[in-house]
Every structure is written in structure tokens, then in C-alpha cells.
Design a protein around this motif. Structure first.
Motif, mmCIF file in Angstrom:
data_model
loop_
_atom_site.group_PDB
_atom_site.id
_atom_site.type_symbol
_atom_site.label_atom_id
_atom_site.label_comp_id
_atom_site.label_asym_id
_atom_site.label_seq_id
_atom_site.Cartn_x
_atom_site.Cartn_y
_atom_site.Cartn_z
ATOM 1 N N TYR A 91 0.695 -1.204 0.144
ATOM 2 C CA TYR A 91 -0.013 -0.119 -0.009
ATOM 3 C C TYR A 91 1.067 1.205 -0.004
ATOM 4 O O TYR A 91 1.910 1.232 0.201
ATOM 5 C CB TYR A 91 -1.070 0.125 1.295
ATOM 6 N N ARG A 92 0.193 2.325 -0.404
ATOM 7 C CA ARG A 92 0.799 3.537 -0.455
ATOM 8 C C ARG A 92 0.604 4.492 0.989
ATOM 9 O O ARG A 92 -0.455 4.275 1.393
ATOM 10 C CB ARG A 92 0.691 4.579 -1.564
ATOM 11 N N PRO A 93 1.540 5.272 1.505
ATOM 12 C CA PRO A 93 1.330 5.980 2.903
ATOM 13 C C PRO A 93 -0.199 6.787 2.772
ATOM 14 O O PRO A 93 -0.781 6.848 3.842
ATOM 15 C CB PRO A 93 2.522 6.783 2.891
ATOM 16 N N GLU A 94 -0.426 7.280 1.377
ATOM 17 C CA GLU A 94 -1.702 7.965 1.531
ATOM 18 C C GLU A 94 -2.887 6.944 1.656
ATOM 19 O O GLU A 94 -3.898 7.612 2.159
ATOM 20 C CB GLU A 94 -1.889 8.567 -0.237
ATOM 21 N N GLN A 95 -2.727 5.786 1.465
ATOM 22 C CA GLN A 95 -3.863 4.709 1.962
ATOM 23 C C GLN A 95 -3.835 4.263 3.252
ATOM 24 O O GLN A 95 -5.004 4.117 3.879
ATOM 25 C CB GLN A 95 -3.703 3.716 0.941
ATOM 26 N N ILE A 96 -2.747 4.518 4.006
ATOM 27 C CA ILE A 96 -2.543 3.909 5.487
ATOM 28 C C ILE A 96 -2.611 5.135 6.379
ATOM 29 O O ILE A 96 -3.155 4.985 7.491
ATOM 30 C CB ILE A 96 -1.335 3.131 5.653
ATOM 31 N N ALA A 97 -1.862 6.360 5.975
ATOM 32 C CA ALA A 97 -2.000 7.297 7.111
ATOM 33 C C ALA A 97 -3.104 7.790 7.610
ATOM 34 O O ALA A 97 -3.227 7.957 8.676
ATOM 35 C CB ALA A 97 -0.962 8.411 6.532
ATOM 36 N N PRO A 98 -4.129 7.956 6.875
ATOM 37 C CA PRO A 98 -5.443 8.460 7.645
ATOM 38 C C PRO A 98 -6.071 7.653 8.494
ATOM 39 O O PRO A 98 -6.859 8.188 9.431
ATOM 40 C CB PRO A 98 -6.367 8.595 6.260
ATOM 41 N N MET A 99 -5.604 6.420 8.593
ATOM 42 C CA MET A 99 -5.900 5.373 9.703
ATOM 43 C C MET A 99 -5.493 5.972 11.041
ATOM 44 O O MET A 99 -6.101 5.606 11.872
ATOM 45 C CB MET A 99 -5.524 4.041 9.516
ATOM 46 N N PHE A 100 -4.587 6.604 10.917
ATOM 47 C CA PHE A 100 -3.751 7.188 12.249
ATOM 48 C C PHE A 100 -4.260 8.722 12.553
ATOM 49 O O PHE A 100 -3.527 9.391 13.484
ATOM 50 C CB PHE A 100 -2.578 6.879 12.124
ATOM 51 N N TYR A 101 -5.104 9.288 11.971
ATOM 52 C CA TYR A 101 -5.657 10.626 12.142
ATOM 53 C C TYR A 101 -5.738 11.008 13.804
ATOM 54 O O TYR A 101 -5.461 11.666 14.320
ATOM 55 C CB TYR A 101 -6.670 11.214 11.411
ATOM 56 N N CYS A 102 -6.419 9.897 14.655
ATOM 57 C CA CYS A 102 -6.919 10.200 15.725
ATOM 58 C C CYS A 102 -5.966 9.151 16.712
ATOM 59 O O CYS A 102 -6.393 9.054 17.985
ATOM 60 C CB CYS A 102 -8.298 9.493 16.110
ATOM 61 N N ALA A 103 -4.659 9.155 16.359
ATOM 62 C CA ALA A 103 -3.790 8.375 17.224
ATOM 63 C C ALA A 103 -3.211 9.347 18.384
ATOM 64 O O ALA A 103 -3.336 10.545 18.356
ATOM 65 C CB ALA A 103 -2.283 8.309 16.437
ATOM 66 N N PRO A 104 -3.259 8.592 19.669
ATOM 67 C CA PRO A 104 -3.047 9.467 20.750
ATOM 68 C C PRO A 104 -1.733 9.911 20.757
ATOM 69 O O PRO A 104 -0.527 9.313 19.898
ATOM 70 C CB PRO A 104 -3.132 8.358 21.892
ATOM 71 N N ASP A 105 -1.372 10.890 21.475
ATOM 72 C CA ASP A 105 0.138 11.581 21.329
ATOM 73 C C ASP A 105 1.215 10.604 21.938
ATOM 74 O O ASP A 105 2.181 10.910 21.795
ATOM 75 C CB ASP A 105 0.107 12.869 22.321
ATOM 76 N N ASN A 106 0.832 9.462 22.398
ATOM 77 C CA ASN A 106 2.170 8.525 22.853
ATOM 78 C C ASN A 106 2.323 7.735 21.546
ATOM 79 O O ASN A 106 3.154 6.778 21.622
ATOM 80 C CB ASN A 106 1.689 7.837 24.027
#
Length: 119
Positions: A91-106
Motif C-alpha cells: 500500500y501507499r502511505p496515502e492509503q494507510i496514514a489516514p487510519m492514524f489521524y486520531c492516534a493518541p500523542d504517545n
């Protein structure tokens, strides 16, 4: 020195034989045969199935949600995320990165994901 938990893409068979998964097995306590979850000072997020076929994005997104819940429940630890799904899974980062929009700050995001999320 305590390292952050190493978060890597894996397969459901737990064959940690290449890339970040191999590093996790050799250096961070990933367990051969366990394809998901916390293992030693690592955390496996499946991006491939038991037959080493790439999982659909919806299945990876579910596994990411499980991980993010784990990270949120363990705020006393830091999690160093690798660009899961963007190596052997194809996969490309553009496909995976949005899954982490709500990642906690740790959760420490890889630069490839930070560039997408912050744009």
C-alpha cells in the motif's frame, strides 16, 4: 535506556521473516508464530493474512483501531510506529496514514505518515 514499543506490520501467521517484522523478532521480542498484538517490546499490526496475502484496507483499519485502543490504554508507554502496510503489503502511505489521524500523542508516527496527516 528504555526503547519505545516498536510497532510493525505483520502477517497473521506470525512469520516475522523480513523487514521491520524480522527486526522486531531479532531485537524487540516479537514472537515467531504470533501475528498480532503486544509481544515483548513490540506490537504487531497484521497487514497480511495467514497465507501472506495482503489484507484489504478495511481489515487493516480494524487492526489499527485495536492498536490505537491499546496505545490509548497504555499512556505510560511510547509506541514507535513504522510505515505499516507500505512495504511488503504494497500500500501507499496515502492509503494507510489516514487510519492514524486520531492516534493518541504517545504514538510516534513515521515521517511518511506525518507529512500526510499534517497537510
Amino acid at each position: 535506556m528504555k526503547y519505545p514499543v516498536f510497532v510493525f506490520g505483520s502477517n497473521l501467521a506470525g512469520r516475522h521473516g523480513k523487514g521491520a517484522a524480522l527486526f522486531a523478532r531479532q531485537h524487540r521480542g516479537a514472537v515467531y508464530g504470533r501475528g498480532q498484538g503486544r509481544q515483548g517490546n513490540s506490537y504487531a499490526i497484521p497487514t497480511k493474512d495467514e497465507n501472506l496475502m495482503t489484507l484489504p484496507l478495511s481489515a487493516i483499519e480494524y487492526q489499527v483501531e485495536v492498536f490505537l485502543t491499546h496505545a490509548d490504554n497504555h499512556r505510560d508507554e511510547q509506541f514507535q510506529l513504522t510505515p505499516i502496510g507500505c512495504g511488503l503489503a504494497g500500500y501507499r502511505p496515502e492509503q494507510i496514514a489516514p487510519m492514524f489521524y486520531c492516534a493518541p500523542d504517545n504514538v510516534i508516527l513515521p515521517d511518511e505518515f506525518k507529512a500526510i496527516i499534517s497537510s
